[in-house]
Each structure stands twice: as C-alpha cells, then as structure tokens.
Design an enzyme around this catalytic site. Structure first.
Site, PDB file in Angstrom:
ATOM      1  N   HIS A   9      38.329  41.473  31.936  1.00 37.74           N
ATOM      2  CA  HIS A   9      37.672  40.707  30.875  1.00 37.74           C
ATOM      3  C   HIS A   9      36.489  41.501  30.295  1.00 37.74           C
ATOM      4  O   HIS A   9      36.353  41.620  29.073  1.00 37.74           O
ATOM      5  CB  HIS A   9      37.197  39.364  31.458  1.00 37.74           C
ATOM      6  CG  HIS A   9      36.491  38.476  30.491  1.00 37.74           C
ATOM      7  ND1 HIS A   9      37.051  37.302  30.014  1.00 37.74           N
ATOM      8  CD2 HIS A   9      35.274  38.566  29.911  1.00 37.74           C
ATOM      9  CE1 HIS A   9      36.198  36.732  29.179  1.00 37.74           C
ATOM     10  NE2 HIS A   9      35.115  37.467  29.107  1.00 37.74           N
ATOM     11  N   GLU A  10      35.663  42.054  31.185  1.00 40.89           N
ATOM     12  CA  GLU A  10      34.456  42.758  30.719  1.00 40.89           C
ATOM     13  C   GLU A  10      34.820  44.078  30.028  1.00 40.89           C
ATOM     14  O   GLU A  10      34.195  44.457  29.036  1.00 40.89           O
ATOM     15  CB  GLU A  10      33.492  43.008  31.882  1.00 40.89           C
ATOM     16  CG  GLU A  10      33.009  41.751  32.607  1.00 40.89           C
ATOM     17  CD  GLU A  10      32.507  40.654  31.681  1.00 40.89           C
ATOM     18  OE1 GLU A  10      31.948  40.965  30.613  1.00 40.89           O
ATOM     19  OE2 GLU A  10      32.687  39.468  32.028  1.00 40.89           O
ATOM     20  N   HIS A  16      35.763  43.465  26.559  1.00 43.01           N
ATOM     21  CA  HIS A  16      34.591  43.307  25.683  1.00 43.01           C
ATOM     22  C   HIS A  16      34.135  44.662  25.139  1.00 43.01           C
ATOM     23  O   HIS A  16      33.709  44.771  23.990  1.00 43.01           O
ATOM     24  CB  HIS A  16      33.414  42.684  26.451  1.00 43.01           C
ATOM     25  CG  HIS A  16      33.390  41.191  26.439  1.00 43.01           C
ATOM     26  ND1 HIS A  16      33.365  40.449  25.283  1.00 43.01           N
ATOM     27  CD2 HIS A  16      33.359  40.290  27.450  1.00 43.01           C
ATOM     28  CE1 HIS A  16      33.333  39.159  25.582  1.00 43.01           C
ATOM     29  NE2 HIS A  16      33.340  39.027  26.894  1.00 43.01           N
ATOM     30  N   GLN A  59      27.750  41.722  24.443  1.00 44.68           N
ATOM     31  CA  GLN A  59      27.427  40.289  24.434  1.00 44.68           C
ATOM     32  C   GLN A  59      25.931  40.024  24.267  1.00 44.68           C
ATOM     33  O   GLN A  59      25.537  38.903  23.960  1.00 44.68           O
ATOM     34  CB  GLN A  59      27.925  39.616  25.713  1.00 44.68           C
ATOM     35  CG  GLN A  59      29.442  39.555  25.789  1.00 44.68           C
ATOM     36  CD  GLN A  59      29.896  38.859  27.050  1.00 44.68           C
ATOM     37  OE1 GLN A  59      29.967  39.485  28.103  1.00 44.68           O
ATOM     38  NE2 GLN A  59      30.188  37.578  26.962  1.00 44.68           N
ATOM     39  N   CYS A  95      34.427  32.532  28.901  1.00 44.43           N
ATOM     40  CA  CYS A  95      33.601  33.630  28.386  1.00 44.43           C
ATOM     41  C   CYS A  95      32.254  33.060  27.951  1.00 44.43           C
ATOM     42  O   CYS A  95      32.216  32.028  27.278  1.00 44.43           O
ATOM     43  CB  CYS A  95      34.315  34.274  27.196  1.00 44.43           C
ATOM     44  SG  CYS A  95      33.399  35.621  26.437  1.00 44.43           S
ATOM     45  N   LEU A  96      31.186  33.741  28.308  1.00 45.80           N
ATOM     46  CA  LEU A  96      29.854  33.262  27.924  1.00 45.80           C
ATOM     47  C   LEU A  96      29.668  33.287  26.407  1.00 45.80           C
ATOM     48  O   LEU A  96      28.797  32.593  25.882  1.00 45.80           O
ATOM     49  CB  LEU A  96      28.764  34.105  28.596  1.00 45.80           C
ATOM     50  CG  LEU A  96      28.668  33.962  30.125  1.00 45.80           C
ATOM     51  CD1 LEU A  96      27.658  34.954  30.682  1.00 45.80           C
ATOM     52  CD2 LEU A  96      28.300  32.535  30.520  1.00 45.80           C
ATOM     53  N   GLY A 138      30.223  37.705  34.935  1.00 51.22           N
ATOM     54  CA  GLY A 138      30.203  39.039  34.342  1.00 51.22           C
ATOM     55  C   GLY A 138      29.563  38.979  32.969  1.00 51.22           C
ATOM     56  O   GLY A 138      29.527  37.917  32.337  1.00 51.22           O
TER      57      GLY A 138
END
Ligand SMILES: [Zn+2]
Length: 184
Positions: A132-133, A136, A51, A90-91, A46
């Site tokens: 999670h997204e 963000h 991000q 997480c990226l 995701g």
C-alpha cells in the site's frame, strides 16, 4: 517533530510519482520523524511522504512495537504467487474500507535514513502495508487495485464522504530542501 496535515483524496500530490531520495541528511531524518509522528497521531499502520505533501520515496510503518520503522527508496520483490484478500483503508481516504487483493508475502529492499541498506520480509498485514505504502510512492491509491465495479462503488462513497472537497488546493513539494524550516 511535528504532526503534519494528511493530504486527502483529490490532492494532486497523491497522484504524483515521488522522487528517489538522494541526500540521506538531517532533513530526511526530520521527514521520517514527522511521518512517524503523524502516522501514530492519526493513527495509522503506515504513512508515505506524499501523504504529507512531500514527493520523496519514503514511508513509515507501525503494526506493533516489533514491526515498526521506515523505508527509503523501497524496491519490492514477491517470493511466491500467494495472494490475500481483505479490508484495506487509507489515511488519505478516511473512514472507508474496501476488500483489496494483495500479494501475501513481500520482500522490500531499501535504505534507512542514514543510507544503510535494510530489508523488510513481510507477510499478511505487514505485506499489505508495504504494498500500500509503496503504491503511494508511485502515485497509486489502493482503490485503483479494485476491480472496475468495486472501484466505481468506492468512488461513489468517496464523493459522498463528509471530508471530500474537489477544490482541494494543489501544493506539491519535491524536496524538503525547497521549504526550509517547514519541518521545525
Ligand atoms: Zn494510503
């Protein structure tokens, strides 16, 4: 389509709540394509617009070919009280994984990039990804979902990470319209 640079922990854009999308236009569709390409390139399951430095409420996801897409202006609802616990990453916090409690089931309502209403019914990993997204988009990172002790440990690990740079330059865009051409 362009692979964009993924912002890392410490960048203020990751702490800034994103704005609702109002214009379902070509720029939005370019943003979705960039998000998707950047997510696959990383690779990740995701990716949320903040991000890549864009403060708009959009994320993409790709668990497999069946569960793959994007969601604009998501609103989450939880059909039950069930929870899951397991490793999450997480990226924007690369290489670090921490057990994170999430709801097991989620229903996410929102829109596609053309403004048509869409709904994601997710369980397990898909439900984790959606939560999670969406976090963000509210400027919330997953380590904030950890209990106090685990969060302290996570912060220690982040500060010790090779990539961590506290002098990360701030650059927050609130709309793709403000920087024409950047998505070319
Ligand atoms: Zn993340």
């Amino acid at each position: 389509m362009t692979v964009q640079q993924i912002r890392l922990f410490g960048d203020p854009v990751l702490r800034t709540p994103a704005d609702e999308v109002r214009d379902f236009d070509k720029e939005l569709r370019t943003l979705v394509k960039d998000l998707f390409e950047t997510m696959l390139d990383a690779p990740g399951v995701g990716l949320a617009a903040p991000q890549i430095g864009v403060g708009l409420r959009v994320f993409t996801y790709h668990l497999d070919d069946a569960e793959s897409g994007h969601l604009v202006n998501p609103l989450l609802a939880f059909p039950d009280e069930e929870e899951q616990d397991g490793p999450e990453g997480c990226l924007s916090i690369p290489g670090l994984y921490f057990d994170t409690k999430r709801r097991l089931n989620v229903v996410a309502k929102g829109f596609n990039s053309y403004g048509d209403p869409v709904q994601i019914v997710g369980t397990g990993l898909m439900a984790r990804c959606v939560q999670h997204e969406t976090d963000h988009l509210d400027g919330v990172l997953f380590i904030e979902r950890l209990d106090r002790t685990a969060r302290k440990e996570a912060l220690r690990a982040i500060r010790a990470a090779e990539w961590y740079d506290p002098s990360n330059p701030p650059l927050v865009k609130v709309s793709p319209h403000q920087t024409p051409g950047i998505f070319g």
